[in-house]
Design an enzyme around this catalytic site. Structure first.
Site, PDB file in Angstrom:
ATOM      1  N   ASP A   1       0.863  -1.193   0.000  1.00  0.00           N
ATOM      2  CA  ASP A   1       0.000   0.000   0.000  1.00  0.00           C
ATOM      3  C   ASP A   1       0.894   1.237   0.000  1.00  0.00           C
ATOM      4  O   ASP A   1       1.783   1.370   0.838  1.00  0.00           O
ATOM      5  CB  ASP A   1      -0.899  -0.021   1.250  1.00  0.00           C
ATOM      6  CG  ASP A   1      -1.844   1.175   1.285  1.00  0.00           C
ATOM      7  OD1 ASP A   1      -2.903   1.114   0.660  1.00  0.00           O
ATOM      8  OD2 ASP A   1      -1.503   2.177   1.948  1.00  0.00           O
TER       9      ASP A   1
ATOM     10  N   ASP B   1      -4.085   2.530  -4.961  1.00  0.00           N
ATOM     11  CA  ASP B   1      -2.730   2.545  -4.402  1.00  0.00           C
ATOM     12  C   ASP B   1      -2.351   1.270  -3.667  1.00  0.00           C
ATOM     13  O   ASP B   1      -1.436   1.271  -2.863  1.00  0.00           O
ATOM     14  CB  ASP B   1      -2.532   3.762  -3.495  1.00  0.00           C
ATOM     15  CG  ASP B   1      -3.162   3.571  -2.129  1.00  0.00           C
ATOM     16  OD1 ASP B   1      -4.151   2.823  -2.023  1.00  0.00           O
ATOM     17  OD2 ASP B   1      -2.652   4.170  -1.166  1.00  0.00           O
ATOM     18  N   GLU B   2      -3.070   0.168  -3.911  1.00  0.00           N
ATOM     19  CA  GLU B   2      -2.646  -1.052  -3.238  1.00  0.00           C
ATOM     20  C   GLU B   2      -2.890  -2.302  -4.060  1.00  0.00           C
ATOM     21  O   GLU B   2      -3.747  -2.325  -4.949  1.00  0.00           O
ATOM     22  CB  GLU B   2      -3.271  -1.175  -1.850  1.00  0.00           C
ATOM     23  CG  GLU B   2      -4.765  -1.276  -1.815  1.00  0.00           C
ATOM     24  CD  GLU B   2      -5.281  -1.184  -0.383  1.00  0.00           C
ATOM     25  OE1 GLU B   2      -5.465  -0.058   0.111  1.00  0.00           O
ATOM     26  OE2 GLU B   2      -5.503  -2.228   0.233  1.00  0.00           O
TER      27      GLU B   2
END
Ligand code: DCP
Ligand code: CA
Ligand code: CA
Length: 363
Positions: free
Chosen positions: A4, A104-105
Site C-alpha cells: 500500500d 494505491d494497493e
C-alpha cells in the site's frame, strides 16, 4: 503480501514538486459551493501530525493548520491514475499472482517464488520497496502474512515506509491486542456495536461466542468475524485484467477509405496495444476495428479467433481484413479509426506453476 502506497495522492503531489515535501500537504476535493467547502482527500504525514485526516472538512483542516505554511491542492485523479499505473507495472513483476485492489494497493501472491519462506518474502518486500523508491521516488508500506487478511492488517501496522512480516505461528500473538476496527470489514458502526458487547480487541472477538456473533451480525458476517479474529482467511489472490478489453483510437490525417493509408495509422495502434498486452501478460481472442466515418457515425466490426494469441502479426492481418470487409459495405470515408481487442486472458504460466505447486504439496 499487501503493498500500500503511503499518503498516496499527497505523495504523488510531492513527487512532481519536491519543494513541498517538507511542508504540510493537504489534497482536497472541493465541492465548489463556496471556496472552502469540501473534504480532505488525504494529507502527508506532516499535515497528519497536526490532526488532519482523510474525509475531514477543509475548513477544519485549515483551522488545525492555522499558523503553519501549508500546501492545499485540488485532487488530480488523472495524474494519480498515471502514477498508479507505473506503480502496478513494477509490482506485478514481483508476483506469482497479482491483484490490484485500489488505486494505491495490491496483493501479491509470492508463495511460489519464495518457496513459502517468510525470510525470502521479507527480502522480496525490501527489494520492492527499494525498486519503487529508485524508479518512482515513492514509499510504501508492506505487510507479509500467510493470507490476504493478515497481510492487509500487517501493512497497516507500521506506516509510513513500513514492513511488517507476520508468520503463521505469530498471527494470534499479533492479532489479539489489536483494536477490532483494524480488521477488514469492521467500520465505525460495527466497532461501536462490538464495544457495547464488551468486544474491544481482536482477541476479545476471537473468544466471543460464535452463535451470539451470528445472532447479532447475521450468519455470514458472524462467521466471518469469528474467523477473521483468528487471522483465518482462504481468499486466493485473484489474477484479473483490470479491463475486459483494450482499445486504441486515432484521427486520420485526412478522411480516407484506402486500406493501405488507414493501415499506416492503424499499425501504430496495433503496436501500442501489443506493448500493453505483452506488459500485462495477456492474450486476446477477439479482435475488432472501430471506425468513425465522415458523417460522424460510429461503427465496429470484430472477429473471434480459434485460440487466444498475443501475436502482433495476427493482430495486424485481422485488422486489415476487417477494414477491407468494412469498406466493401460502405461508400463513405473514415475520419477516425481504432483497434480493439477483447476476450482477454492471462497467460497460462502462473496457473501452470500454481497447479504443479498444489499437486506437489498435496501428494
Ligand atoms: N482517499 C480519499 N478519501 C478517503 C480515503 C482515501 O480520497 N476518505 C484517496 C486518497 C488516498 C488514496 O485514496 O491517497 C488511498 O487511500 P489510503 O486509504 O490508502 O490512504 P493514503 O494512501 O492517503 O494514506 P496511508 O499512508 O494511510 O495509506
Ligand atoms: Ca495508502
Ligand atoms: Ca490504500
Amino acid at each position: 503480501m499487501l503493498v500500500d502506497l503511503d499518503y498516496f495522492f499527497a505523495q504523488c503531489e510531492e513527487k512532481r514538486n519536491l519543494s513541498i515535501k517538507d511542508k504540510p500537504v493537504v489534497v482536497c476535493v472541493y465541492s465548489g459551493r463556496t471556496e472552502e467547502s469540501g473534504a480532505v482527500s488525504t494529507a502527508n504525514y506532516i499535515a497528519r501530525s497536526y490532526g488532519v485526516k482523510s474525509g475531514m472538512p477543509i475548513y477544519q483542516a485549515k483551522k488545525k493548520l492555522e499558523n503553519v505554511e501549508t500546501i492545499f491542492l485540488p485532487v488530480d485523479y488523472d495524474y494519480y491514475e498515471k502514477v498508479s499505473g507505473e506503480v502496478m507495472r513494477i509490482l506485478r513483476q514481483f508476483a506469482d499472482l497479482f491483484e490490484q485492489v485500489g488505486i494505491d494497493e495490491a496483493f501479491l501472491d509470492v508463495t511460489l517464488r519464495t518457496n513459502g519462506r517468510f525470510q525470502a518474502a521479507k527480502e522480496l518486500a525490501e527489494r520492492i520497496k527499494n525498486e519503487l523508491k529508485a524508479q518512482l521516488g515513492l514509499t510504501c508500506s508492506i505487510g507479509v502474512g500467510p493470507n490476504k487478511l493478515v497481510a492487509k492488517v500487517a501493512a497497516d501496522q507500521n506506516k509510513p515506509d513500513g514492513l511488517t512480516v507476520i508468520e503463521a505461528d505469530n498471527v494470534e500473538h499479533f492479532f489479539s491486542p489489536l483494536n477490532v476496527e483494524r480488521l477488514v470489514g469492521v467500520g465505525t458502526i460495527t466497532r461501536e456495536k462490538m464495544q457495547s458487547m464488551g468486544i474491544m480487541t481482536v482477541g476479545d472477538l476471537a473468544r466471543y461466542d460464535t452463535q451470539k456473533l451470528m445472532e447479532t451480525f447475521g450468519k455470514m458476517l458472524g462467521i466471518y468475524f469469528h474467523n477473521a479474529a483468528q487471522g483465518m482467511d482462504n481468499e486466493p489472490v485473484k489474477e484479473r485484467t483490470e479491463t475486459e478489453s483494450l482499445s486504441r483510437i486515432a484521427t486520420l490525417k485526412k478522411d480516407s477509405r484506402d486500406t493501405d493509408f488507414i493501415m499506416e495509422k492503424t499499425e501504430q495502434l496495433c503496436t501500442e496495444l501489443h506493448v500493453a498486452i505483452v506488459d500485462q501478460k495477456v492474450s486476446f481472442k477477439t479482435i475488432g476495428i472501430i471506425v468513425i466515418l465522415n458523417d460522424m457515425s460510429s461503427h465496429s466490426k470484430s472477429r473471434t479467433l480459434e485460440n487466444p494469441t498475443d501475436s502482433l502479426q495476427t493482430m495486424k492481418e485481422n485488422v486489415r481484413d476487417l477494414f477491407k470487409q468494412f469498406f466493401d459495405e460502405t461508400m463513405l470515408e473514415a475520419r477516425r479509426v481504432g483497434v480493439k481487442i477483447s476476450n482477454l486472458s492471462h497467460e497460462k504460466e502462473s496457473q501452470r506453476q500454481l497447479t504443479s505447486f498444489i499437486q506437489r504439496n498435496t501428494d
